[in-house]
Design a protein around this motif. Structure first.
Motif, PDB file in Angstrom:
ATOM      1  N   UNK A 118       6.579   7.758 -14.192  1.00 12.49           N
ATOM      2  CA  UNK A 118       7.428   7.580 -13.013  1.00 12.49           C
ATOM      3  C   UNK A 118       7.978   8.924 -12.545  1.00 12.49           C
ATOM      4  N   UNK A 119       7.741   9.239 -11.283  1.00 11.13           N
ATOM      5  CA  UNK A 119       8.254  10.475 -10.715  1.00 11.13           C
ATOM      6  C   UNK A 119       7.403  11.701 -11.003  1.00 11.13           C
ATOM      7  N   UNK A 120       6.309  11.533 -11.780  1.00 12.84           N
ATOM      8  CA  UNK A 120       5.487  12.689 -12.148  1.00 12.84           C
ATOM      9  C   UNK A 120       4.308  12.905 -11.212  1.00 12.84           C
ATOM     10  N   UNK A 121       3.848  11.868 -10.540  1.00  9.91           N
ATOM     11  CA  UNK A 121       2.661  11.984  -9.699  1.00  9.91           C
ATOM     12  C   UNK A 121       1.943  10.654  -9.648  1.00  9.91           C
ATOM     13  N   UNK A 122       0.709  10.687  -9.226  1.00 10.54           N
ATOM     14  CA  UNK A 122      -0.027   9.442  -9.035  1.00 10.54           C
ATOM     15  C   UNK A 122      -1.414   9.539  -9.668  1.00 10.54           C
ATOM     16  N   UNK A 123      -1.844   8.406 -10.212  1.00 12.92           N
ATOM     17  CA  UNK A 123      -3.194   8.253 -10.734  1.00 12.92           C
ATOM     18  C   UNK A 123      -3.907   7.178  -9.926  1.00 12.92           C
TER      19      UNK A 123
ATOM     20  N   UNK B 102      -1.467   9.014 -22.576  1.00 11.73           N
ATOM     21  CA  UNK B 102      -0.304   9.200 -21.718  1.00 11.73           C
ATOM     22  C   UNK B 102       0.186  10.643 -21.808  1.00 11.73           C
ATOM     23  N   UNK B 103       0.172  11.197 -23.013  1.00 13.63           N
ATOM     24  CA  UNK B 103       0.591  12.593 -23.165  1.00 13.63           C
ATOM     25  C   UNK B 103      -0.329  13.516 -22.376  1.00 13.63           C
ATOM     26  N   UNK B 104      -1.617  13.226 -22.379  1.00  8.38           N
ATOM     27  CA  UNK B 104      -2.570  14.052 -21.638  1.00  8.38           C
ATOM     28  C   UNK B 104      -2.347  14.008 -20.136  1.00  8.38           C
ATOM     29  N   UNK B 105      -2.147  12.796 -19.614  1.00  8.15           N
ATOM     30  CA  UNK B 105      -1.880  12.673 -18.175  1.00  8.15           C
ATOM     31  C   UNK B 105      -0.582  13.394 -17.808  1.00  8.15           C
ATOM     32  N   UNK B 106       0.458  13.189 -18.600  1.00 13.95           N
ATOM     33  CA  UNK B 106       1.748  13.813 -18.312  1.00 13.95           C
ATOM     34  C   UNK B 106       1.622  15.335 -18.299  1.00 13.95           C
ATOM     35  N   UNK B 107       0.841  15.888 -19.233  1.00 16.05           N
ATOM     36  CA  UNK B 107       0.656  17.341 -19.293  1.00 16.05           C
ATOM     37  C   UNK B 107      -0.049  17.847 -18.036  1.00 16.05           C
ATOM     38  N   UNK B 108      -1.093  17.157 -17.596  1.00 14.26           N
ATOM     39  CA  UNK B 108      -1.821  17.581 -16.400  1.00 14.26           C
ATOM     40  C   UNK B 108      -0.927  17.550 -15.170  1.00 14.26           C
ATOM     41  N   UNK B 109      -0.130  16.504 -15.036  1.00 15.46           N
ATOM     42  CA  UNK B 109       0.741  16.391 -13.869  1.00 15.46           C
ATOM     43  C   UNK B 109       1.838  17.451 -13.881  1.00 15.46           C
ATOM     44  N   UNK B 110       2.413  17.711 -15.060  1.00 13.92           N
ATOM     45  CA  UNK B 110       3.445  18.744 -15.149  1.00 13.92           C
ATOM     46  C   UNK B 110       2.876  20.121 -14.828  1.00 13.92           C
ATOM     47  N   UNK B 111       1.669  20.405 -15.329  1.00 18.09           N
ATOM     48  CA  UNK B 111       1.053  21.706 -15.080  1.00 18.09           C
ATOM     49  C   UNK B 111       0.774  21.903 -13.596  1.00 18.09           C
ATOM     50  N   UNK B 112       0.297  20.847 -12.935  1.00 18.75           N
ATOM     51  CA  UNK B 112       0.022  20.962 -11.497  1.00 18.75           C
ATOM     52  C   UNK B 112       1.323  21.167 -10.715  1.00 18.75           C
ATOM     53  N   UNK B 113       2.366  20.444 -11.110  1.00 21.08           N
ATOM     54  CA  UNK B 113       3.655  20.589 -10.424  1.00 21.08           C
ATOM     55  C   UNK B 113       4.208  21.998 -10.611  1.00 21.08           C
ATOM     56  N   UNK B 114       4.109  22.530 -11.839  1.00 25.51           N
ATOM     57  CA  UNK B 114       4.623  23.872 -12.115  1.00 25.51           C
ATOM     58  C   UNK B 114       3.864  24.930 -11.315  1.00 25.51           C
ATOM     59  N   UNK B 115       2.572  24.672 -11.067  1.00 23.26           N
ATOM     60  CA  UNK B 115       1.755  25.628 -10.317  1.00 23.26           C
ATOM     61  C   UNK B 115       1.894  25.442  -8.812  1.00 23.26           C
ATOM     62  N   UNK B 116       2.635  24.425  -8.383  1.00 23.87           N
ATOM     63  CA  UNK B 116       2.848  24.207  -6.964  1.00 23.87           C
ATOM     64  C   UNK B 116       1.637  23.671  -6.236  1.00 23.87           C
ATOM     65  N   UNK B 117       0.789  22.942  -6.916  1.00 19.78           N
ATOM     66  CA  UNK B 117      -0.391  22.389  -6.249  1.00 19.78           C
ATOM     67  C   UNK B 117      -0.467  20.885  -6.519  1.00 19.78           C
ATOM     68  N   UNK B 118      -1.050  20.138  -5.598  1.00 13.18           N
ATOM     69  CA  UNK B 118      -1.147  18.688  -5.791  1.00 13.18           C
ATOM     70  C   UNK B 118      -2.161  18.350  -6.882  1.00 13.18           C
TER      71      UNK B 118
END
Length: 214
Positions: free
Chosen positions: A45-50, A1-17
């Protein structure tokens, strides 16, 4: 879960889907994976989709049925909500985490006092003298038990106890207390909220140990 959350946060911070595909290796006890799949809904929840693919041609029917219970949206000839979906708070109460099997008498049985100083010293001494684990793993073990015991001291009952079993496969520790209210069903699964004090203990244990059962 920590790994998925990190990937989603990094993508959001970079402005890419981010389009992430999660594949589960259903090894060991399937209850752990069912719980994991369910907990992801609350943790992200609210971070993205898998997208979680399930091979209906080869997987046992009960695993495909579990996917309908752990994913609120499914693709089965088209996207639609799953009528079998169960909210994580309810499913994790129903499907319990399997406890790592132990055999024989524990090598340590000791009360948990109002501080963890005694436990930390005891674990380091016994683990080092008896070669339970490599030194760096002993420190991880000591940290994890400190967090679990502290959680019991703060939120559990007055009668608290640590038991430890050691065999060729694992070092298994159990901290019990007689508190009236158990941890919530999502305890250990939810990443701590940034900027909020507390809430790190069970999450930290889940990240550092090979297994955690509550």
């Amino acid at each position: 879960i920590a790994g998925w959350a990190h990937l989603l946060r990094a993508a959001h911070a970079a402005g890419r889907p981010a389009r992430l595909v999660g594949e589960v290796d259903f090894g060991g006890d399937e209850r752990s994976w069912v719980r994991f799949e369910s907990a992801l809904n609350a943790a992200l929840t609210g971070s993205g989709h898998l997208l979680c693919p399930y091979d209906r041609a080869h997987l046992p029917r009960h695993l495909v049925d579990s996917a309908r219970r752990t994913h609120h949206v499914v693709h089965d000839g088209g996207w639609h909500h799953s009528d079998a979906y169960v909210e994580p708070e309810h499913l994790l109460t129903e499907v319990t985490e399997p406890v790592f099997p132990v055999h024989g008498d524990p090598v340590i049985v000791t009360p948990v006092d109002d501080t963890v100083v005694h436990l930390r010293a005891l674990l380091r001494e016994r683990a080092g003298a008896e070669g339970w684990l490599a030194p760096e793993r002993v420190e991880i073990l000591t940290l994890a038990i400190s967090e679990i015991a502290t959680n019991g001291i703060r939120h559990g009952g007055r009668h608290r106890e640590l038991r430890v079993w050691v065999d060729g496969d694992a070092v298994v520790c159990e901290v019990s207390d007689d508190g009236p209210v158990p941890p919530g069903p999502l305890a250990g699964y939810l990443p701590p909220t940034p900027g909020t004090p507390g809430g790190m203990g069970l999450w930290l244990v889940a990240q550092t140990c090979d297994a955690l059962s509550l």
